[in-house]
Design an enzyme around this catalytic site. Sequence first.
Site, PDB file in Angstrom:
ATOM      1  N   GLU A   1       0.829  -1.202   0.000  1.00  0.00           N
ATOM      2  CA  GLU A   1       0.000   0.000   0.000  1.00  0.00           C
ATOM      3  C   GLU A   1       0.866   1.255   0.000  1.00  0.00           C
ATOM      4  OE1 GLU A   1      -3.029  -0.161  -0.549  1.00  0.00           O
ATOM      5  OE2 GLU A   1      -3.516  -2.251  -0.039  1.00  0.00           O
TER       6      GLU A   1
ATOM      7  N   ARG B   1     -18.037  -1.120   4.779  1.00  0.00           N
ATOM      8  CA  ARG B   1     -19.023  -1.867   3.976  1.00  0.00           C
ATOM      9  C   ARG B   1     -19.669  -2.959   4.834  1.00  0.00           C
ATOM     10  NH1 ARG B   1     -17.781  -6.345   1.541  1.00  0.00           N
ATOM     11  NH2 ARG B   1     -15.594  -5.962   1.966  1.00  0.00           N
TER      12      ARG B   1
ATOM     13  N   CYS C   1      -8.244  -1.786   8.007  1.00  0.00           N
ATOM     14  CA  CYS C   1      -6.838  -1.776   7.564  1.00  0.00           C
ATOM     15  C   CYS C   1      -6.368  -0.362   7.248  1.00  0.00           C
ATOM     16  CB  CYS C   1      -6.640  -2.688   6.354  1.00  0.00           C
ATOM     17  SG  CYS C   1      -6.685  -4.434   6.801  1.00  0.00           S
TER      18      CYS C   1
ATOM     19  N   HIS D   1      -1.284  -5.657   2.072  1.00  0.00           N
ATOM     20  CA  HIS D   1      -2.493  -6.484   2.002  1.00  0.00           C
ATOM     21  C   HIS D   1      -2.140  -7.813   1.344  1.00  0.00           C
ATOM     22  CE1 HIS D   1      -5.857  -3.405   2.714  1.00  0.00           C
ATOM     23  NE2 HIS D   1      -6.171  -4.459   3.440  1.00  0.00           N
TER      24      HIS D   1
HETATM   25  N1  PCA Z   1      -8.457  -6.831   6.527  1.00  0.00           N
HETATM   26  C1  PCA Z   1      -9.432  -5.769   6.709  1.00  0.00           C
HETATM   27  C2  PCA Z   1      -9.346  -5.427   8.172  1.00  0.00           C
HETATM   28  C3  PCA Z   1      -8.632  -6.557   8.820  1.00  0.00           C
HETATM   29  C4  PCA Z   1      -8.024  -7.321   7.710  1.00  0.00           C
HETATM   30  O1  PCA Z   1      -7.251  -8.256   7.819  1.00  0.00           O
HETATM   31  C5  PCA Z   1      -9.225  -4.600   5.755  1.00  0.00           C
HETATM   32  O2  PCA Z   1      -8.717  -4.808   4.646  1.00  0.00           O
HETATM   33  O3  PCA Z   1      -9.590  -3.471   6.093  1.00  0.00           O
END
Ligand code: PCA
Length: 199
Positions: A78, A88, A141, A165
């Site tokens: 990111e 959501r 996140c 991610h």
């Molecule tokens: N993914 C979520 C929150 C916790 C996670 O592992 C996100 O992408 O916001």
Amino acid sequence: MRALVTGFDPFGGENVNASLEAVRRLPARIGALEVITAELPTSYARALAVLEEAIMGARPEIVLCVGQASERAALCVERVAVNLRDARIADNDGAQPVDLPVVPGGPAAYLATLPVRAAVAALRAAELPAEVSMSAGTFVCNHVFYGLMHLEATGTHRFRGGFLHVPSLAQGAGSGVHTMSLDDIVRGIGIFLVVAAAS
Ligand code: PCA
């Protein structure tokens, strides 16, 4: 040099979170880099306090937060955290904020200070699917990524921060969900840390 790496607990009715499974399997040391790990709750209200306590305890030079994004087919490094909470689905406390800032009056966005492009290049060189991502979404996140960079900008402890991610694990994955093996996710986090420590 020391790195703090965090993963999230399962959310959205799932019973595993690839980020936490992978973070738990990281070695305590990668070359000269000491690796400390922590689990964050998928909770807007609680995650940042847990993160700040882990940072103040470990006083790391590098902080990498990792989360699962089942719609992503690659490791997504990111680049930007935005000052927005817009859920959501409900978080693990049942909270579902809409159109709210992470930090009222805070800057619109922060950029990752870990080496985004170099990490993606190294992951691809290791034959792992990887991309620079321009949005960490607006769920917990992104909230944690923004809070991390805001803490760095306003707090007393200096560090470099970033967010990764990862896809889901095959285990328990529903349809339309991208998966990656746990070994590859663990390997990818390790590569990111090596690149960060060297830069
Ligand atoms: N993914 C979520 C929150 C916790 C996670 O592992 C996100 O992408 O916001």
